[in-house]
Design an enzyme around this catalytic site. Structure first.
Site, PDB file in Angstrom:
ATOM      1  N   GLY A  87       0.833  -1.208   0.000  1.00 52.28           N
ATOM      2  CA  GLY A  87       0.000   0.000   0.000  1.00 52.28           C
ATOM      3  C   GLY A  87       0.859   1.245   0.000  1.00 52.28           C
ATOM      4  N   GLY A  89       2.682   3.457   1.521  1.00 54.41           N
ATOM      5  CA  GLY A  89       3.258   3.538   2.862  1.00 54.41           C
ATOM      6  C   GLY A  89       3.835   4.903   3.176  1.00 54.41           C
ATOM      7  NE  ARG A  90       8.955   5.698   0.240  1.00 50.81           N
ATOM      8  CZ  ARG A  90      10.242   5.787   0.014  1.00 50.81           C
ATOM      9  NH1 ARG A  90      10.961   6.636   0.689  1.00 50.81           N
ATOM     10  NH2 ARG A  90      10.808   5.016  -0.881  1.00 50.81           N
ATOM     11  CE  LYS A 105       8.762   7.319  -3.545  1.00 49.51           C
ATOM     12  NZ  LYS A 105       9.153   6.603  -4.764  1.00 49.51           N
ATOM     13  NE  ARG A 175       1.112   2.142  -6.936  1.00 54.37           N
ATOM     14  CZ  ARG A 175       2.325   2.651  -6.921  1.00 54.37           C
ATOM     15  NH1 ARG A 175       3.363   1.864  -6.998  1.00 54.37           N
ATOM     16  NH2 ARG A 175       2.506   3.944  -6.814  1.00 54.37           N
ATOM     17  CG  ASP A 244       4.981  -3.457  -5.117  1.00 54.31           C
ATOM     18  OD1 ASP A 244       5.601  -4.485  -5.433  1.00 54.31           O
ATOM     19  OD2 ASP A 244       5.484  -2.536  -4.450  1.00 54.31           O
ATOM     20  CG  ASN A 245       7.589  -0.664  -7.371  1.00 53.94           C
ATOM     21  OD1 ASN A 245       6.794  -0.102  -6.615  1.00 53.94           O
ATOM     22  ND2 ASN A 245       8.768  -1.091  -6.966  1.00 53.94           N
TER      23      ASN A 245
HETATM   24  P1  AMP Z   1       9.066   0.580  -3.048  1.00 58.12           P
HETATM   25  O1  AMP Z   1      10.057  -0.529  -3.157  1.00 58.12           O
HETATM   26  O2  AMP Z   1       9.687   1.935  -2.823  1.00 58.12           O
HETATM   27  O3  AMP Z   1       8.092   0.584  -4.150  1.00 58.12           O
HETATM   28  O4  AMP Z   1       8.253   0.315  -1.673  1.00 58.12           O
HETATM   29  C1  AMP Z   1       7.645  -0.897  -1.350  1.00 58.12           C
HETATM   30  C2  AMP Z   1       6.634  -0.709  -0.261  1.00 58.12           C
HETATM   31  O5  AMP Z   1       7.270  -0.196   0.929  1.00 58.12           O
HETATM   32  C3  AMP Z   1       5.522   0.268  -0.578  1.00 58.12           C
HETATM   33  O6  AMP Z   1       4.345  -0.203   0.013  1.00 58.12           O
HETATM   34  C4  AMP Z   1       5.990   1.552   0.071  1.00 58.12           C
HETATM   35  O7  AMP Z   1       4.937   2.412   0.376  1.00 58.12           O
HETATM   36  C5  AMP Z   1       6.656   1.022   1.326  1.00 58.12           C
HETATM   37  N1  AMP Z   1       7.689   1.931   1.847  1.00 58.12           N
HETATM   38  C6  AMP Z   1       8.895   2.213   1.298  1.00 58.12           C
HETATM   39  N2  AMP Z   1       9.567   3.094   2.057  1.00 58.12           N
HETATM   40  C7  AMP Z   1       8.766   3.404   3.108  1.00 58.12           C
HETATM   41  C8  AMP Z   1       8.899   4.274   4.250  1.00 58.12           C
HETATM   42  N3  AMP Z   1       9.990   4.987   4.459  1.00 58.12           N
HETATM   43  N4  AMP Z   1       7.862   4.320   5.091  1.00 58.12           N
HETATM   44  C9  AMP Z   1       6.748   3.587   4.895  1.00 58.12           C
HETATM   45  N5  AMP Z   1       6.573   2.762   3.865  1.00 58.12           N
HETATM   46  C10 AMP Z   1       7.566   2.663   2.969  1.00 58.12           C
HETATM   47 MG    MG Z   2       6.649   1.175  -4.911  1.00 59.86          MG
END
Ligand code: AMP
Ligand code: MG
Length: 488
Positions: A87, A89-90, A105, A175, A244-245
């Protein structure tokens, strides 16, 4: 487009967490223009209200009010394994302007942050800002970046860094992972809502023929097949091509440990956390296909609304097989253009592949080689190619050039015309890691001039830009392998 699905199982209201004492780092006037006049495109950096909006400190700028910021839920496969619920997350979806979604973001914790702090650091935010804009200028489908704001707020990663927020836009950030999420819960109602929303807004042609959901799958898969062919053609490696990306609009999204090829190494791995090389350059097409298989299996229940289980599987399976046909066709088209070939001949594939093999064997700079190839003249042996001396097997490359010049004889365009067209597909300037790194290091000392300069240069990747010639150079030896990881 408004993400108009509502309910606790889809999204949560998420006001951004204020970022203390924010300041502008960079800003994209062309994106501001896309969002409309309200943003007063050229005044944005002077506008304290917008600074506060993009830092997550207030929800209104003039007449514009973001009354319903949310974060959404998705799931996904990470590095080939089911990761369950993820989800935003940030990332917070602030709202829509001109039918474009505006996300912040790094705007603090959300319902889906799990163990994360909800922040993004300046380093990775600069990379996302610059790369989104660079990719757009290269002509690739991508999310765009509106602005980058920074703060002195400390954020812990491997070392202590500072926080930043990159504001980004796309027609939609939905996504593959959104589909996988509801499929994993066997929630067909939500799956259908997602699919219907996409069809209504972005894929209306899917309604024209029978089987809208199969059509939708085919369209999404085709867009992503073309996208990945485009990545290959500019030497872009995404780095974390998890499901998810992966956008269902065929956009490049979620810039993290990406990298552009400097030297052409077919198996180049840009993400230092990717120990097995799952996301290496040459695997990207296969991985995108794999992600489309994840999408197909998530959409299976939608096909079962109209067909038997067995029929639905057969339909999706054969639709999935179209991926490689579309990818291969696009790849050939793009690489033929890189070589300046307008017509198609039987030997073209072999000609392209022989060149790539020679470039790989001799670690030739991908971008600079193709750029200089446009200088070749039909009626003289190519002596003026800069990197010719860098090929280890001289005899082999001489033969290749001879065959290439020979092949050019059947092209109708003259040298100048071909040169012009080739220079519109073979960029001079790409976001090389060492350039990004230099800009990041300056920015970490509160000097944002290099970020801004790089942004300007990369907005015109096909122009000569004589004053900035040195930005087109291959990295110096000690800057060839800057570690870039998932930490951001
Ligand atoms: P990403 O690899 O950047 O696409 O992130 C994978 C997952 O981790 C996604 O659900 C992001 O929202 C979550 N995520 C990455 N960095 C953070 C963070 N600093 N705080 C909270 N969630 C994160
Ligand atoms: Mg991502």
């Amino acid at each position: 487009m408004p993400f108009n699905l509502r309910g606790d199982d889809v999204c949560r209201p998420t006001p951004p967490t204020p970022l203390p004492n924010p300041y502008w780092v960079a800003f994209s006037p062309s994106v501001a223009k896309l969002l409309g006049v309200e943003l007063r495109a050229n005044n944005l950096p002077k506008d304290p209200e917008w600074l506060d909006v993009l830092a997550g400190n207030q929800l209104n700028a003039g007449e514009l009010i973001f009354s319903n910021p949310i974060s959404t839920v998705y799931s996904g496969h990470q590095f080939g394994s089911w990761a369950g619920q993820l989800g935003d997350g940030r990332t917070i979806l602030l709202g829509d302007i001109n039918n474009l979604e505006l996300q912040l973001k790094g705007a603090g914790r959300t319902h889906y942050s799990r163990m994360g702090d909800g922040r993004a650091v300046l380093r990775s935010s600069i990379r996302e800002f610059l790369c989104s804009e660079a990719m757009h200028a290269l002509g690739l489908p991508t999310s765009r970046a509106l602005a980058l704001v920074g703060s002195k707020q400390a954020v812990r990663r491997e070392t202590m860094e500072t926080a930043a927020i990159c504001s980004r836009i796309a027609p939609s950030f939905i996504r593959v992972g959104h589909f996988e999420h509801f499929a994993s819960l066997q929630n067909v109602v939500r799956l259908k809502e997602l699919a219907d929303l996409l069809i209504a807004e972005f894929y209306p042609e899917c309604l024209a023929n029978k089987g809208p959901y199969l059509n939708l799958f085919k369209e999404i898969s085709a867009r992503n097949a073309k996208l990945v062919a485009q990545w290959q053609s500019v030497g872009f490696c995404h780095g974390v091509l998890n499901s998810d990306n992966t956008s269902v609009l065929g956009l490049t999204i979620d810039y993290g440990p990406f990298g552009f090829l400097d030297q052409f190494q077919i198996d180049h791995i840009c993400n230092h956390s990717d120990h097995g090389g799952r996301y290496a350059y040459h695997r990207q097409p296969q991985i995108m296909y794999w992600n489309m298989a994840c999408l197909a299996s998530a959409m299976l229940p939608l096909l079962e609304l109209e067909h038997s289980a067995e029929e639905s599987q057969d339909l999706l399976r054969s639709a999935l097989e179209e991926f490689s046909v579309i990818y291969t066709k696009e790849w050939h088209q793009l690489f033929r253009s890189k070589l300046g070939l307008q017509s198609k001949e039987d030997g073209d594939t072999a000609l392209i592949e022989r060149l790539l093999q020679a470039m790989h064997d001799s670690k030739i700079d991908f971008t600079n080689f193709f750029r200089s190839l446009s200088n070749i003249k039909k009626d003289s042996m190519p002596i003026e190619i800069l990197q010719k001396d860098e090929f280890v097997d001289r005899e082999n490359i001489d033969q290749w050039f001879a065959d290439y010049v020979n092949r050019l004889q059947s092209e109708l365009l003259n040298d100048a015309e071909r040169n012009g067209l080739m220079n519109q597909v073979n960029p001079k300037y790409i976001l090389r890691n060492y350039l990004a790194q230099a800009a990041i290091e300056k920015a970490q000392q509160d000097d944002f001039s290099e970020v801004q300069k790089l942004h300007q240069i990369l907005m015109h990747p096909f122009d000569e830009q004589e004053t900035f010639e040195h930005y087109s150079k291959s990295p110096p030896v000690d800057m060839q392998a800057i570690p870039v990881s998932c930490s951001s």
